[in-house]
Design a protein around this motif. Structure first.
Motif, PDB file in Angstrom:
ATOM      1  N   THR A  97       0.879  -1.169   0.000  1.00 35.38           N
ATOM      2  CA  THR A  97       0.000   0.000   0.000  1.00 35.38           C
ATOM      3  C   THR A  97       0.912   1.212   0.000  1.00 35.38           C
ATOM      4  O   THR A  97       1.946   1.218   0.675  1.00 35.38           O
ATOM      5  CB  THR A  97      -0.881   0.011   1.266  1.00 35.38           C
ATOM      6  OG1 THR A  97      -1.679  -1.174   1.273  1.00 35.38           O
ATOM      7  CG2 THR A  97      -1.791   1.236   1.309  1.00 35.38           C
ATOM      8  N   PHE A  99       0.714   5.618   0.018  1.00 35.55           N
ATOM      9  CA  PHE A  99      -0.229   6.726   0.156  1.00 35.55           C
ATOM     10  C   PHE A  99       0.459   8.071   0.068  1.00 35.55           C
ATOM     11  O   PHE A  99       1.660   8.209   0.323  1.00 35.55           O
ATOM     12  CB  PHE A  99      -1.042   6.607   1.449  1.00 35.55           C
ATOM     13  CG  PHE A  99      -0.301   6.962   2.712  1.00 35.55           C
ATOM     14  CD1 PHE A  99       0.556   6.057   3.312  1.00 35.55           C
ATOM     15  CD2 PHE A  99      -0.478   8.205   3.313  1.00 35.55           C
ATOM     16  CE1 PHE A  99       1.221   6.377   4.489  1.00 35.55           C
ATOM     17  CE2 PHE A  99       0.177   8.535   4.488  1.00 35.55           C
ATOM     18  CZ  PHE A  99       1.036   7.618   5.075  1.00 35.55           C
ATOM     19  N   ASP A 100      -0.368   9.039  -0.311  1.00 39.18           N
ATOM     20  CA  ASP A 100       0.106  10.416  -0.399  1.00 39.18           C
ATOM     21  C   ASP A 100      -1.087  11.323  -0.120  1.00 39.18           C
ATOM     22  O   ASP A 100      -2.235  10.971  -0.398  1.00 39.18           O
ATOM     23  CB  ASP A 100       0.683  10.700  -1.790  1.00 39.18           C
ATOM     24  CG  ASP A 100       1.631  11.898  -1.776  1.00 39.18           C
ATOM     25  OD1 ASP A 100       2.853  11.675  -1.817  1.00 39.18           O
ATOM     26  OD2 ASP A 100       1.147  13.053  -1.689  1.00 39.18           O
ATOM     27  N   GLU A 103      -3.975  14.118  -4.127  1.00 35.89           N
ATOM     28  CA  GLU A 103      -4.793  13.313  -5.048  1.00 35.89           C
ATOM     29  C   GLU A 103      -4.148  13.251  -6.422  1.00 35.89           C
ATOM     30  O   GLU A 103      -4.196  12.227  -7.101  1.00 35.89           O
ATOM     31  CB  GLU A 103      -6.175  13.964  -5.213  1.00 35.89           C
ATOM     32  CG  GLU A 103      -7.076  13.799  -4.032  1.00 35.89           C
ATOM     33  CD  GLU A 103      -8.439  14.437  -4.301  1.00 35.89           C
ATOM     34  OE1 GLU A 103      -9.019  14.934  -3.333  1.00 35.89           O
ATOM     35  OE2 GLU A 103      -8.883  14.431  -5.462  1.00 35.89           O
ATOM     36  N   ILE A 106      -1.347  10.737  -6.493  1.00 30.95           N
ATOM     37  CA  ILE A 106      -1.850   9.363  -6.508  1.00 30.95           C
ATOM     38  C   ILE A 106      -2.408   9.018  -7.892  1.00 30.95           C
ATOM     39  O   ILE A 106      -2.151   7.928  -8.428  1.00 30.95           O
ATOM     40  CB  ILE A 106      -2.906   9.160  -5.393  1.00 30.95           C
ATOM     41  CG1 ILE A 106      -2.215   9.216  -4.014  1.00 30.95           C
ATOM     42  CG2 ILE A 106      -3.664   7.850  -5.561  1.00 30.95           C
ATOM     43  CD1 ILE A 106      -1.136   8.161  -3.785  1.00 30.95           C
ATOM     44  N   TYR A 120      -2.609   2.195  -4.402  1.00 32.93           N
ATOM     45  CA  TYR A 120      -2.310   3.622  -4.196  1.00 32.93           C
ATOM     46  C   TYR A 120      -3.523   4.310  -3.576  1.00 32.93           C
ATOM     47  O   TYR A 120      -4.642   4.200  -4.099  1.00 32.93           O
ATOM     48  CB  TYR A 120      -1.950   4.290  -5.534  1.00 32.93           C
ATOM     49  CG  TYR A 120      -0.578   3.898  -6.034  1.00 32.93           C
ATOM     50  CD1 TYR A 120       0.564   4.401  -5.422  1.00 32.93           C
ATOM     51  CD2 TYR A 120      -0.426   3.034  -7.108  1.00 32.93           C
ATOM     52  CE1 TYR A 120       1.831   4.038  -5.870  1.00 32.93           C
ATOM     53  CE2 TYR A 120       0.837   2.672  -7.571  1.00 32.93           C
ATOM     54  CZ  TYR A 120       1.960   3.183  -6.941  1.00 32.93           C
ATOM     55  OH  TYR A 120       3.214   2.827  -7.379  1.00 32.93           O
ATOM     56  N   VAL A 121      -3.288   5.020  -2.473  1.00 38.28           N
ATOM     57  CA  VAL A 121      -4.378   5.557  -1.661  1.00 38.28           C
ATOM     58  C   VAL A 121      -4.086   7.027  -1.321  1.00 38.28           C
ATOM     59  O   VAL A 121      -2.948   7.376  -1.000  1.00 38.28           O
ATOM     60  CB  VAL A 121      -4.474   4.758  -0.328  1.00 38.28           C
ATOM     61  CG1 VAL A 121      -5.561   5.313   0.577  1.00 38.28           C
ATOM     62  CG2 VAL A 121      -4.696   3.280  -0.599  1.00 38.28           C
ATOM     63  N   VAL A 122      -5.111   7.863  -1.371  1.00 37.31           N
ATOM     64  CA  VAL A 122      -4.978   9.235  -0.860  1.00 37.31           C
ATOM     65  C   VAL A 122      -5.248   9.185   0.642  1.00 37.31           C
ATOM     66  O   VAL A 122      -6.313   8.730   1.080  1.00 37.31           O
ATOM     67  CB  VAL A 122      -5.999  10.188  -1.529  1.00 37.31           C
ATOM     68  CG1 VAL A 122      -5.881  11.596  -0.932  1.00 37.31           C
ATOM     69  CG2 VAL A 122      -5.798  10.229  -3.035  1.00 37.31           C
ATOM     70  N   ALA A 123      -4.273   9.591   1.441  1.00 39.91           N
ATOM     71  CA  ALA A 123      -4.447   9.601   2.901  1.00 39.91           C
ATOM     72  C   ALA A 123      -3.466  10.600   3.500  1.00 39.91           C
ATOM     73  O   ALA A 123      -2.461  10.958   2.876  1.00 39.91           O
ATOM     74  CB  ALA A 123      -4.202   8.202   3.484  1.00 39.91           C
ATOM     75  N   PRO A 128      -4.194   9.283   9.797  1.00 40.04           N
ATOM     76  CA  PRO A 128      -4.178   8.069   8.961  1.00 40.04           C
ATOM     77  C   PRO A 128      -5.375   7.161   9.250  1.00 40.04           C
ATOM     78  O   PRO A 128      -5.960   7.224  10.334  1.00 40.04           O
ATOM     79  CB  PRO A 128      -2.862   7.388   9.372  1.00 40.04           C
ATOM     80  CG  PRO A 128      -2.583   7.882  10.744  1.00 40.04           C
ATOM     81  CD  PRO A 128      -3.198   9.234  10.873  1.00 40.04           C
ATOM     82  N   TRP A 132      -5.017   0.891   9.628  1.00 33.22           N
ATOM     83  CA  TRP A 132      -3.618   0.636   9.262  1.00 33.22           C
ATOM     84  C   TRP A 132      -2.722   0.395  10.493  1.00 33.22           C
ATOM     85  O   TRP A 132      -1.577  -0.031  10.346  1.00 33.22           O
ATOM     86  CB  TRP A 132      -3.047   1.834   8.485  1.00 33.22           C
ATOM     87  CG  TRP A 132      -3.534   1.928   7.069  1.00 33.22           C
ATOM     88  CD1 TRP A 132      -4.377   1.064   6.427  1.00 33.22           C
ATOM     89  CD2 TRP A 132      -3.196   2.940   6.113  1.00 33.22           C
ATOM     90  NE1 TRP A 132      -4.591   1.487   5.139  1.00 33.22           N
ATOM     91  CE2 TRP A 132      -3.878   2.636   4.918  1.00 33.22           C
ATOM     92  CE3 TRP A 132      -2.392   4.075   6.150  1.00 33.22           C
ATOM     93  CZ2 TRP A 132      -3.783   3.419   3.771  1.00 33.22           C
ATOM     94  CZ3 TRP A 132      -2.291   4.860   5.012  1.00 33.22           C
ATOM     95  CH2 TRP A 132      -2.974   4.536   3.841  1.00 33.22           C
TER      96      TRP A 132
END
Ligand SMILES: C[S@@+](CC[C@H](N)C(=O)[O-])C[C@H]1O[C@@H](n2cnc3c(N)ncnc32)[C@H](O)[C@@H]1O
Length: 224
Positions: A97, A99-100, A103, A106, A120-123, A128, A132
């Protein structure tokens, strides 16, 4: 924005990041400039100074020397940008996983690696996803904590550390701050003491290197 660069990049590459960071920080927003930078870069109006075609050599060298095999393991890549480090981690077999907060970054990572196995996740590292916590056998943090203001440093460090699963490890790559005044604008590299503060909530420091030629710390932490 020197500390966001990889070795050899010129100061010209930092102009857009510095301009947008200064505006964001003046508005009291610690992270809003990242999305603005990636959005401008998507139109060709700005350069993302830390963008690379190949994985971070400090990551690639570390994984190669250890012969890391991620089969049946999970990894998390913090502040992944366009994903080149996450792809490297996934290539080792980790269910990855990445994340960034941006947006656009990602979206860029998904477009760059359309067949990717990486999720790939927007976070936001400062808030967080609760699910996770303690889930990842390997967490990779490279120069994201230092890109956020000192006022959120402890929160960012705790956020990274809490993702490490029991028995799992955390790799931290960060610029070196040897003391003295910090700059007004990012990056804000880490002192040895700040680096060691990743050993929080059950993590312990296993190994730390000062990689002089890159002017970076490379440190490994493990949860018992
Ligand atoms: C200095 S760049 C480093 C990128 C990459 N990790 C590397 O080593 O080249 C920081 C990255 O972290 C992301 N970022 C900054 N603050 C964040 C936050 N609070 N949560 C998640 N990502 C964040 C930025 O959008 C950017 O992609």
């Amino acid at each position: 924005m020197e500390g966001c660069q990889t070795a050899g990049m010129t100061a010209d590459r930092d102009v857009d990041a510095n301009r947008l960071a200064a505006r964001s920080l003046a508005e009291g927003d610690p992270t809003g400039w990242f999305e603005r930078l990636y959005a401008e870069a998507a139109t060709g109006a700005a350069i993302v100074p830390w963008e690379r075609d190949a994985p971070n050599p400090l990551l690639a060298d570390w994984t190669a020397r250890r012969g890391l095999d991620g089969t049946d393991k999970r990894a998390l890549v913090v502040g992944c940008g366009y994903g080149v480090d996450a792809e490297h981690v996934a290539s080792l077999g980790f269910r990855t996983t990445a994340f960034d907060i941006s947006e656009t970054a990602i979206r860029g990572a998904r477009e760059r690696f359309p067949a990717s196995a990486v999720d790939y996740v927007v976070a936001d590292l400062l808030d967080p996803p609760a699910e996770w916590a303690e889930q990842f056998d390997l967490v990779v943090e490279s120069i994201t904590v230092q890109s956020m203001p000192l006022g959120v440093r402890d929160r960012a460090i705790t956020g990274v550390a809490q993702m490490v699963a029991p028995g799992g490890e955390l790799l931290v790559i960060a610029g070196i701050h040897d003391g003295g005044e910090h700059a007004d604008n990012p990056p804000w590299p880490l002192t040895r003491e700040e680096l060691e503060s990743f050993a929080v909530g059950g993590l312990r420091l296993e190994h730390v290197e000062r990689v002089a030629e890159a002017h970076r710390w490379r440190a490994v932490f493990r949860r018992a």
